[in-house]
Design an enzyme around this catalytic site. Structure first.
Site, PDB file in Angstrom:
ATOM      1  N   CYS A   2       0.853  -1.190   0.000  1.00  0.00           N
ATOM      2  CA  CYS A   2       0.000   0.000   0.000  1.00  0.00           C
ATOM      3  C   CYS A   2       0.889   1.241   0.000  1.00  0.00           C
ATOM      4  CB  CYS A   2      -0.920   0.094   1.209  1.00  0.00           C
ATOM      5  SG  CYS A   2      -2.018  -1.296   1.412  1.00  0.00           S
ATOM      6  N   ARG A  27       3.188   0.126  -5.276  1.00  0.00           N
ATOM      7  CA  ARG A  27       3.072  -0.489  -3.953  1.00  0.00           C
ATOM      8  C   ARG A  27       1.744  -1.214  -3.759  1.00  0.00           C
ATOM      9  NH1 ARG A  27       6.788   1.409  -0.427  1.00  0.00           N
ATOM     10  NH2 ARG A  27       5.500   0.670   1.287  1.00  0.00           N
ATOM     11  N   TRP A  71      -3.134  -2.456  -1.523  1.00  0.00           N
ATOM     12  CA  TRP A  71      -2.886  -3.861  -1.869  1.00  0.00           C
ATOM     13  C   TRP A  71      -3.556  -4.646  -0.755  1.00  0.00           C
ATOM     14  CZ3 TRP A  71      -0.524  -8.229   0.186  1.00  0.00           C
ATOM     15  CH2 TRP A  71      -0.169  -9.226  -0.717  1.00  0.00           C
ATOM     16  N   ASN A  97      -0.584   1.812   5.998  1.00  0.00           N
ATOM     17  CA  ASN A  97       0.142   0.756   5.307  1.00  0.00           C
ATOM     18  C   ASN A  97       0.688  -0.180   6.382  1.00  0.00           C
ATOM     19  OD1 ASN A  97       1.865  -0.757   3.620  1.00  0.00           O
ATOM     20  ND2 ASN A  97       3.551   0.671   3.999  1.00  0.00           N
ATOM     21  N   GLY A  98       0.477  -1.477   6.215  1.00  0.00           N
ATOM     22  CA  GLY A  98       0.978  -2.432   7.211  1.00  0.00           C
ATOM     23  C   GLY A  98      -0.161  -3.314   7.695  1.00  0.00           C
ATOM     24  N   GLU A 467      15.322 -17.056 -12.378  1.00  0.00           N
ATOM     25  CA  GLU A 467      14.946 -15.658 -12.545  1.00  0.00           C
ATOM     26  C   GLU A 467      14.145 -15.458 -13.844  1.00  0.00           C
ATOM     27  OE1 GLU A 467      14.592 -13.210 -10.851  1.00  0.00           O
ATOM     28  OE2 GLU A 467      14.620 -11.492 -12.185  1.00  0.00           O
ATOM     29  N   LYS A 471      10.323 -14.015 -14.004  1.00  0.00           N
ATOM     30  CA  LYS A 471       9.988 -12.825 -14.796  1.00  0.00           C
ATOM     31  C   LYS A 471       8.827 -13.134 -15.730  1.00  0.00           C
ATOM     32  CE  LYS A 471      11.538 -10.473 -13.211  1.00  0.00           C
ATOM     33  NZ  LYS A 471      12.304  -9.968 -12.104  1.00  0.00           N
ATOM     34  N   GLU A 474       5.496 -13.582 -13.710  1.00  0.00           N
ATOM     35  CA  GLU A 474       4.878 -12.426 -13.056  1.00  0.00           C
ATOM     36  C   GLU A 474       4.316 -11.408 -14.030  1.00  0.00           C
ATOM     37  OE1 GLU A 474       8.968 -10.296 -11.473  1.00  0.00           O
ATOM     38  OE2 GLU A 474       7.193 -10.004 -10.276  1.00  0.00           O
ATOM     39  N   HIS A 490      14.724 -36.099 -13.424  1.00  0.00           N
ATOM     40  CA  HIS A 490      14.192 -36.611 -12.150  1.00  0.00           C
ATOM     41  C   HIS A 490      12.709 -36.274 -11.971  1.00  0.00           C
ATOM     42  CE1 HIS A 490      18.142 -37.912 -10.974  1.00  0.00           C
ATOM     43  NE2 HIS A 490      18.628 -36.713 -11.250  1.00  0.00           N
ATOM     44  N   LYS A 589       5.231  -3.974  -5.465  1.00  0.00           N
ATOM     45  CA  LYS A 589       6.691  -3.916  -5.547  1.00  0.00           C
ATOM     46  C   LYS A 589       7.354  -4.148  -4.197  1.00  0.00           C
ATOM     47  CE  LYS A 589      10.418  -2.162  -7.922  1.00  0.00           C
ATOM     48  NZ  LYS A 589      10.666  -3.335  -8.755  1.00  0.00           N
TER      49      LYS A 589
HETATM   50  C1  AGP Z   1      10.693  -9.539  -8.759  1.00  0.00           C
HETATM   51  O1  AGP Z   1      10.440  -9.191 -10.062  1.00  0.00           O
HETATM   52  C2  AGP Z   1       9.696  -9.272  -7.774  1.00  0.00           C
HETATM   53  N1  AGP Z   1       8.642  -8.485  -8.073  1.00  0.00           N
HETATM   54  C3  AGP Z   1       9.899  -9.789  -6.383  1.00  0.00           C
HETATM   55  O2  AGP Z   1      10.190 -11.150  -6.485  1.00  0.00           O
HETATM   56  C4  AGP Z   1      10.991  -9.079  -5.546  1.00  0.00           C
HETATM   57  O3  AGP Z   1      12.242  -9.353  -6.077  1.00  0.00           O
HETATM   58  C5  AGP Z   1      10.872  -9.559  -4.086  1.00  0.00           C
HETATM   59  O4  AGP Z   1       9.621  -9.221  -3.582  1.00  0.00           O
HETATM   60  C6  AGP Z   1      11.957  -8.987  -3.205  1.00  0.00           C
HETATM   61  O5  AGP Z   1      11.882  -7.604  -3.136  1.00  0.00           O
HETATM   62  P1  AGP Z   1      13.068  -6.749  -2.523  1.00  0.00           P
HETATM   63  O6  AGP Z   1      14.236  -6.924  -3.411  1.00  0.00           O
HETATM   64  O7  AGP Z   1      12.549  -5.344  -2.523  1.00  0.00           O
HETATM   65  O8  AGP Z   1      13.327  -7.263  -1.153  1.00  0.00           O
END
Ligand code: AGP
Length: 594
Positions: A2, A27, A71, A97-98, A467, A471, A474, A490, A589
């Protein structure tokens, strides 16, 4: 997660609040709202993005207000659950937020006392608690209310008839922008850069009483007034604009040569490193932790450090580590976090402090909570990253890990020189990859119709496969799996057929031959293979269905080069599918909940 904002100044608050909220959408973006005070508090909120709220929100006059982009954690993303939330008299508006962990208990208590609740949120207890104590001065009422809350929060409170905004934080970020005759409260710096580059970072337990010309900061629980330093931010506004790009993501992918150059500038100019020998003869074992992409950078870091320095490195997913009963000792720890606010990382750091003497944090955000918990902070030079999917911050994290390893006094001089020479070349090599963007975009069209894609690699390219898959998942919503190539046999082989492409990273290194064997085995299961391979590789062309050539480097640097290829693949696949690339569904984010 948020995003919260607050404004007190001489301008009409509404425009400022909505503008700042649009900068905080990374956020959370499932609903949003504002409240503006002018004799009474007017409010408007809905389960829409900020852009849509701008279109439908009536014009409110008033030079003080608060706003929120959400969020959802407690209650569905609906207009009722959107912030601001109010007390019974509608005189007290709160954005938060929280998570308030004891909200259920507080809510029952307040209901018994006659308070009426309308939402399913934890936040709503806050304005009701303030209302309960409002016989006192507003600031005292807020202080008492805060003392009843358990959990984490950053809040901004607007009270009808009170010309200040009260803001406070506990384990959730909050900054105050200091303009001339105006102050802006926000969850994060990018929200305020349109108005000022001077900020105060609030500390845990701070309560700020903010008017247009003054910020008074008190410590909660009856503590006195404290001075909080004003910091100058050297990010500029252009960095948070999309410019001519269709999405922030592709802009941020393209910024990577500059990010690497900036990260290396001081290192090469001064021939020393600020953190010279952080990894030294006292470091017998190291633990590196993070979440998501930052965890993948940690996995690459393990390879770099073990390979170059011969130090044993343990990697930990912070989201797992945080619940671990017994913490194994290590001589030093590195937490990697772009935002510096990831709750799993912060709690892991707290836990780690009990058993690890030296804690380093690699983060992109000055003033972030993680940086305040560390013994040493290494700031990445990525600049603000707006798109939810991490790209340039991942590359910047890797650069810091290379610098860290290359600066160690454990490394042989000749190897250091050779690696440094290669490191210097990286911006140009990444630029070369970006120059083949249209070719990569074409291959991505094929993927946009697939329902599953596998990514495979071995050695240092295994985390790159993880990674790449993250990507793609998401931002394109296509199911993707990252695997160590040798693990396919396996189990996952059962999934392979001609409709399941496999993207294989193959570097000219010690695991080249086993990688070739894996590719042959994949082909024998009829899966199309897209190889990401060194330009000098003569054999791969006849094996793979498609080969994306990348410039030659030592394989230790291939996570940077291959990482950029996989970012482009994910971007174009998502673009062909018409996905909301910068703001994928259900994500945010900065993940400030556990
Ligand atoms: C990656 O594309 C993400 N959106 C997510 O996995 C991110 O890397 C993760 O939440 C960690 O965030 P940070 O690096 O701000 O701790």
């Amino acid at each position: 997660m948020c995003g919260i904002v607050g404004y007190v100044g001489l301008r009409e608050a509404q425009g400022v609040l909505l503008n700042c909220l649009s900068r905080l959408e990374y956020r959370g973006y499932d609903s949003c709202g504002i409240a503006v005070s002018n004799g009474h508090i007017a409010q408007f909120k809905d389960a829409v993005r900020v852009g849509a709220l701008k279109e439908t929100c009536p014009i409110f006059e008033g030079t003080a207000g608060i706003g929120h982009t959400r969020w959802a954690t407690h209650g569905l993303p609906t207009a009722i659950n959107a912030h601001p939330h109010f007390d019974c008299s509608q005189r007290i508006a709160v954005v938060h937020n929280g998570i308030i962990s004891n909200y259920d208990q507080l809510r029952k208590l307040l209901i018994d006392e006659g308070h009426l609740f309308v939402s399913d949120t934890d936040t709503e207890v806050i304005p009701h608690l303030i209302e309960k104590y409002l016989d006192d001065e507003p600031i005292t009422a807020v202080e008492v209310a805060l003392s009843k809350l358990e959990g984490s929060f950053a809040i901004a409170v607007l009270i009808d008839g009170y010309d200040r905004i009260i803001a406070s934080r506990k384990e959730s970020p909050l900054v105050i922008g200091i303009g001339d005759n105006e102050k802006i409260i926000a969850s994060d710096v990018p929200a305020i850069l349109d108005y000022t580059n001077r900020v105060i970072y609030l500390e845990d337990g701070d309560i700020a009483i903010v008017s247009n010309n003054e910020v008074q900061v008190k410590q909660n629980h009856g503590g006195g007034t404290v001075n909080r330093e004003i910091h100058l931010i050297d990010w500029d506004r252009k960095q948070i604009e999309k410019g001519a790009y269709d999405h922030y993501l592709i802009k941020e992918i393209h910024e990577q040569p500059k990010v690497i150059r900036d990260s290396l500038a001081n290192y090469f100019e001064r021939e020393t490193y600020d953190f010279q020998s952080l990894i030294d003869s006292e470091t017998s074992s190291l633990v590196i932790l993070g979440c998501g992409t930052s965890y993948h950078a940690a996995l690459v870091g393990k390879h770099i450090i073990e390979e170059l320095l011969g130090i044993q490195v343990r990697t930990e997913l912070a989201s797992e580590f945080v619940n671990r009963g017994r913490v194994m000792p290590a001589s030093a720890a590195i937490a990697i976090t772009q935002s510096g606010e990831t709750a799993d990382v912060l709690l892991s750091l707290k836990k780690m402090k009990q058993s690890v003497a030296r804690i380093f944090v690699i983060t992109n955000v000055p003033g972030s909570s993680a940086s305040r918990m560390a013994n040493h902070t290494i700031f990445t030079n990525a600049g603000p990253e707006v798109s939810v999917a991490a790209t340039k911050s991942y590359t910047a994290q890797l650069i810091e890990l290379y610098k860290l390893a290359l600066s160690s006094n454990l490394l042989e001089h000749s190897i250091r020189k050779q690696m440094q020479a290669e490191l210097r070349q990286l911006p140009a090599l990444v630029k070369q990859v970006l120059d083949s963007e249209s070719e990569i975009a074409n291959y991505s069209r094929m993927l946009s119709d697939c329902s599953t894609v596998f990514y495979v690699g071995r050695g240092i390219n295994f985390p790159v496969a993880l990674e790449g898959a993250l990507k793609l998942k998401e931002i394109s919503y296509i199911h993707a799996e990252g695997y160590a190539a040798g693990e396919l046999k396996h189990g996952p082989f059962a999934m392979l057929d001609k409709r399941t492409p496999v993207i294989a990273m193959i570097a000219k290194d010690d695991v080249y031959d086993p990688m070739i064997s894996s590719i042959k085995e994949i082909k024998a299961r009829s899966s199309p293979v897209i190889a990401v391979a060194d330009e000098s590789d003569d054999s791969i062309g006849s094996l793979a269905d498609v080969t994306i050539r990348v410039p030659h480097t030592s394989s230790i640097f291939s996570p940077v080069i291959n990482g950029v290829v996989l970012q482009l693949i994910a971007y174009y696949t998502a673009k062909y599918k018409g996905c909301p690339i910068d703001f994928p569904r259900n994500l945010a984010k900065s993940v400030t909940v556990i």
